[in-house]
Design a protein around this motif. Sequence first.
Motif, short mmCIF file in Angstrom:
data_model
loop_
_atom_site.label_atom_id
_atom_site.label_comp_id
_atom_site.label_asym_id
_atom_site.label_seq_id
_atom_site.Cartn_x
_atom_site.Cartn_y
_atom_site.Cartn_z
N ALA A 247 31.52 25.27 41.51
CA ALA A 247 32.52 25.64 40.49
C ALA A 247 33.45 24.45 40.21
O ALA A 247 33.72 24.14 39.04
N ILE A 248 33.91 23.80 41.25
CA ILE A 248 34.78 22.63 41.06
C ILE A 248 34.07 21.57 40.23
O ILE A 248 34.65 21.02 39.29
N GLN A 249 32.82 21.30 40.54
CA GLN A 249 32.07 20.29 39.80
C GLN A 249 31.89 20.70 38.34
O GLN A 249 32.01 19.85 37.44
N GLN A 250 31.59 21.97 38.09
CA GLN A 250 31.41 22.43 36.71
C GLN A 250 32.71 22.25 35.92
O GLN A 250 32.68 21.77 34.78
N PHE A 251 33.84 22.63 36.50
CA PHE A 251 35.12 22.44 35.81
C PHE A 251 35.36 20.96 35.54
O PHE A 251 35.77 20.57 34.44
N THR B 189 40.11 40.31 45.80
CA THR B 189 40.31 40.76 44.42
C THR B 189 41.60 40.13 43.89
O THR B 189 42.61 40.10 44.58
N VAL B 190 41.51 39.60 42.68
CA VAL B 190 42.69 39.08 41.97
C VAL B 190 42.82 39.88 40.67
O VAL B 190 41.90 40.60 40.29
N THR B 191 43.93 39.71 40.00
CA THR B 191 44.11 40.40 38.73
C THR B 191 44.43 39.41 37.62
O THR B 191 45.09 38.39 37.86
N ILE B 192 43.93 39.72 36.45
CA ILE B 192 44.28 38.98 35.24
C ILE B 192 44.62 40.03 34.20
O ILE B 192 43.77 40.85 33.84
N ARG B 193 45.88 40.03 33.77
CA ARG B 193 46.39 41.04 32.84
C ARG B 193 46.12 42.44 33.38
O ARG B 193 45.65 43.31 32.68
N THR B 194 46.42 42.61 34.64
CA THR B 194 46.30 43.86 35.40
C THR B 194 44.86 44.30 35.66
O THR B 194 44.63 45.30 36.32
N LYS B 195 43.87 43.55 35.19
CA LYS B 195 42.47 43.90 35.41
C LYS B 195 42.00 43.29 36.74
O LYS B 195 42.05 42.08 36.92
N PRO B 196 41.54 44.13 37.67
CA PRO B 196 41.04 43.58 38.94
C PRO B 196 39.69 42.90 38.77
O PRO B 196 38.80 43.40 38.08
N LEU B 197 39.58 41.72 39.38
CA LEU B 197 38.35 40.93 39.36
C LEU B 197 38.13 40.35 40.74
O LEU B 197 39.09 40.02 41.44
N THR B 198 36.87 40.19 41.12
CA THR B 198 36.63 39.43 42.34
C THR B 198 37.01 37.98 42.04
O THR B 198 37.05 37.57 40.87
N VAL B 199 37.25 37.21 43.07
CA VAL B 199 37.56 35.80 42.87
C VAL B 199 36.40 35.12 42.14
O VAL B 199 36.63 34.32 41.23
N ILE C 212 36.69 33.18 38.56
CA ILE C 212 36.26 31.79 38.39
C ILE C 212 35.28 31.69 37.22
O ILE C 212 35.42 30.83 36.35
N HIS C 213 34.30 32.59 37.18
CA HIS C 213 33.34 32.59 36.07
C HIS C 213 34.04 32.82 34.74
O HIS C 213 33.71 32.16 33.74
N ARG C 214 34.98 33.74 34.72
CA ARG C 214 35.71 34.04 33.49
C ARG C 214 36.42 32.79 32.96
O ARG C 214 36.34 32.47 31.78
N GLN C 215 37.09 32.09 33.85
CA GLN C 215 37.84 30.91 33.41
C GLN C 215 36.92 29.75 33.07
O GLN C 215 37.19 29.01 32.13
N LEU C 216 35.82 29.61 33.78
CA LEU C 216 34.86 28.56 33.44
C LEU C 216 34.31 28.78 32.04
O LEU C 216 34.23 27.83 31.24
N ALA C 217 33.99 30.02 31.72
CA ALA C 217 33.49 30.33 30.37
C ALA C 217 34.58 30.07 29.32
O ALA C 217 34.32 29.51 28.25
N HIS C 218 35.80 30.46 29.62
CA HIS C 218 36.91 30.28 28.68
C HIS C 218 37.16 28.79 28.42
O HIS C 218 37.30 28.36 27.27
N TYR C 219 37.22 28.00 29.48
CA TYR C 219 37.52 26.59 29.31
C TYR C 219 36.37 25.84 28.64
O TYR C 219 36.60 24.94 27.83
N SER C 220 35.13 26.21 28.95
CA SER C 220 34.01 25.54 28.29
C SER C 220 33.98 25.87 26.81
O SER C 220 33.59 25.04 25.99
N TYR C 221 34.40 27.07 26.44
CA TYR C 221 34.52 27.46 25.03
C TYR C 221 35.48 26.52 24.30
O TYR C 221 35.17 26.00 23.23
N HIS C 222 36.65 26.30 24.90
CA HIS C 222 37.64 25.42 24.27
C HIS C 222 37.22 23.96 24.30
O HIS C 222 37.49 23.22 23.36
#
Length: 176
Positions: free
Chosen positions: A10-14, A114-124, A128-138
Amino acid sequence: MKEDLFIKSAIQQFKDYKALAERTFAQLNEADFHFQPDTANNNLAVNITHLHGNMRSRWTNFLTEDGEKEWRSRDAEFEEQHLDHTALLRLWEEGWKCLLGALESLRPEDLEKTVTIRTKPLTVIEAIHRQLAHYSYHVGQIVFIGKHIRKDQWQDLSIAKGQSAAYNDQMKTEIK
């Protein structure tokens, strides 16, 4: 341990996506960061301020607080800030430092939390996948705008059109 491999991957992908954007930035001048392709699309400066805000919000106290912090002003991130190149790159580095610092501090057992983003529970892992997809989009937007600005002067960031076979041959030679 598979968990260690996931974190390292994940670190390398980012880092790879960060480098793509930076190789785009290196081809541009100060004014290009504020080039507005049209009213529906963000310029590079806006993309940078948005990524900065998102990274700081998501990765500050990543394991213990909701990823959408009260102090974040997301809507303001999409307004032109009229920042110069130096200030924009400072925000860029600050955001990435926050992200990479959080990832580098993770232990394998944290991936089960479990972490939350905008009150939605997600596994770590999901976060990580969510943010990797978001950042690669931008980053894709950043590269597209850079290519649009540079046109025929654009220097490819990967394999140039029509050069796949030559690239593959070169890779075979390097592996031997």
